[in-house]
Design an enzyme around this catalytic site. Structure first.
Site, short mmCIF file in Angstrom:
data_model
loop_
_atom_site.label_atom_id
_atom_site.label_comp_id
_atom_site.label_asym_id
_atom_site.label_seq_id
_atom_site.Cartn_x
_atom_site.Cartn_y
_atom_site.Cartn_z
N ASP A 113 10.86 7.81 -44.12
CA ASP A 113 11.87 7.02 -43.44
C ASP A 113 12.42 7.80 -42.25
OD1 ASP A 113 14.37 5.19 -43.20
OD2 ASP A 113 13.28 4.36 -44.90
N HIS B 157 19.50 5.45 -42.20
CA HIS B 157 18.64 4.49 -42.90
C HIS B 157 17.98 5.11 -44.12
CE1 HIS B 157 15.04 1.84 -43.36
NE2 HIS B 157 15.88 0.89 -42.97
N ASN C 204 11.98 -8.20 -42.10
CA ASN C 204 13.16 -9.04 -41.90
C ASN C 204 12.98 -10.13 -40.84
OD1 ASN C 204 14.45 -7.41 -43.72
ND2 ASN C 204 15.53 -6.22 -42.21
N ALA D 276 2.88 -3.32 -46.32
CA ALA D 276 3.13 -4.19 -47.47
C ALA D 276 1.90 -4.99 -47.88
CB ALA D 276 4.29 -5.13 -47.17
N SER E 110 14.70 -3.44 -46.32
CA SER E 110 14.67 -1.98 -46.42
C SER E 110 15.36 -1.49 -47.67
CB SER E 110 15.37 -1.35 -45.21
OG SER E 110 14.55 -1.30 -44.10
#
Length: 421
Positions: free
Chosen positions: A83, A132, A228, A241, A293
């Site tokens: 991240d 984040h 998103n 993903a 997230s």
């Protein structure tokens, strides 16, 4: 010094880009690299936070933690958070982060006034200029502390901090591949959380796809956010993903429905809470944010608990258990919440038999018993008719006798009164 970060979403060159950390004073965020996996959260947060959030966050209110943790709290399981870095100063993460195993694939901004001298020049992945990655790590493994009801789902797991992206979306798919390989081969990860995505198509021969396949082959559970960009309702594939074997996570709201921003697509395996999510921030305290997230680490935390409880299970078995035990609104899978909204307690519950390697649709609601044929009643027989009529006649006769007797009595009494006069 306190720093405020604000999110902005851009769509460029086919890549979904959600910039979580554009400084409030900046005129405009830098354009993303076309092939860079983007950070996919949203919200505003000021950190470090001077005050903690005292209450228990709503996703944790739905989990019986004592029951969830009756067998394990994730001790011994190593979760790589690839991240923006993971801060190890926050009290809830200080003992969770293994800085010695961390790595920074970018160059931290040494001139950033938000961090003291102890953070400048660090290359162990513990510099988080965005916040984040620190939020992601907290959802997985934040330790309990006084003053807040927030805690990670696997509060004894170990976090491997890997910094691969920043507020400028400097991370690229190739550096992501390097980070995944490092987490597997050098840092000993059991679970990898990737809360980043790109909509740029990546084939199975791409470096990232090969790195993911290598991780799964080595028995590492890879959890990734779905993205998103779901406001338009269109189905899209996002990466990593959509790679085979990855557990892709969408966001659900308080009603266990797809969050409006959550990306739908054929890659979605399950959904997890992604609205008004509380987690840790650099320096101390917590804040609230939204996005897939923060749904992905919720699932990664459960995966860590399963890995601790069932160390011999395959990746497919762990993924299947999470999907099979999810709360479903339909009998099977759909492109919005996958197999349903994750149920941590049910996923960790003991179940007999050999664990499945793939989820199966529910058998559906039980069928009602077949209705019994209605009983048909014949009309009355002549004898029954005679008995019925005789009963009626007897009743009527009785009434007539009573009427006659009553009338006679009235007449008699009337005569006696006249004679007495």
């Amino acid at each position: 010094m306190t720093t405020t970060y604000r999110a902005a979403a851009l769509l460029a060159a086919g890549t979904l880009t959600a910039l979580l950390a554009a400084p409030a004073a900046a005129a405009a965020p830098a354009p993303p690299r076309p092939d860079g996996p983007a950070l996919d959260g949203s919200g505003e947060c000021t950190f470090p936070m001077k005050k903690q959030i005292e209450g228990v966050p709503w996703p944790l209110q739905r989990v019986l933690l004592d029951e969830l943790w009756q067998d394990t709290r994730g001790e011994g399981v190593r979760v790589a958070v690839i991240d923006t870095g993971v801060d190890d100063v926050n009290p809830q993460l200080r003992k969770a982060v293994d800085a010695k195993s961390g790595k920074d694939f970018l160059k931290p901004d040494k001139n950033n006034p938000s961090f003291g001298d102890e953070k400048r020049g660090k290359t162990d992945g513990t510099v988080d200029e965005v916040g984040h990655g620190t939020k992601v790590a907290g959802i997985i493994a934040a330790r309990p502390v006084k003053g807040t009801g927030f805690v990670g789902l696997a509060p004894e797991a170990t976090i491997i901090p890997i910094r691969q992206n920043d507020e400028k979306n400097s991370g690229k798919s190739d550096t992501m591949a390097q980070a995944i390989t490092y987490a597997v081969d050098k840092a000993g990860a059991d679970v990898i959380n990737i809360s980043q995505d790109t909509t740029q198509p990546l084939g199975l021969d791409s470096p990232m796809a090969k790195a993911v396949a290598h991780a799964i082959e080595k028995g590492v559970v890879v959890v990734a956010s779905a993205g998103n960009d779901g406001m338009d309702g269109a189905l899209k594939k996002t990466y990593p993903a959509a790679f085979p074997g990855v557990l892709a996570v969408a966001s659900s709201d308080r009603n266990n429905e797809r969050a409006v921003f959550s990306q739908s697509g054929p890659m979605v395996g399950v959904a997890a809470p992604g609205v008004d999510i509380v987690s840790t921030v650099p320096g101390g305290g917590q804040c609230v944010d939204n996005g897939t997230s923060f749904s992905a680490p919720y699932v990664a935390g459960v995966a860590a608990l399963l890995r601790a409880k069932y160390p011999k299970w395959s990746v497919a078995q762990i993924v299947a258990r999470i999907e099979q035990t999810a709360v479903r609104s339909v009998n099977g899978r759909d492109d919005h919440v996958g197999w349903g909204v994750i149920d941590p307690v049910r996923a960790l519950a003991d179940q007999p038999g050999t664990p499945a390697s793939s989820p199966v649709p529910d058998p559906g609601p039980p069928k009602p018993p077949a209705p019994e044929p209605a009983r048909l009643t014949l009309s009355e027989t002549p004898q029954e008719r005679s008995e019925r009529l005789a009963t009626y006649a007897l009743g009527i006769g009785g009434v007539l006798v009573a009427v006659v007797a009553g009338t006679a009595t009235v007449i008699r009494d009337s005569r006696r009164r006249r004679e007495a006069r």
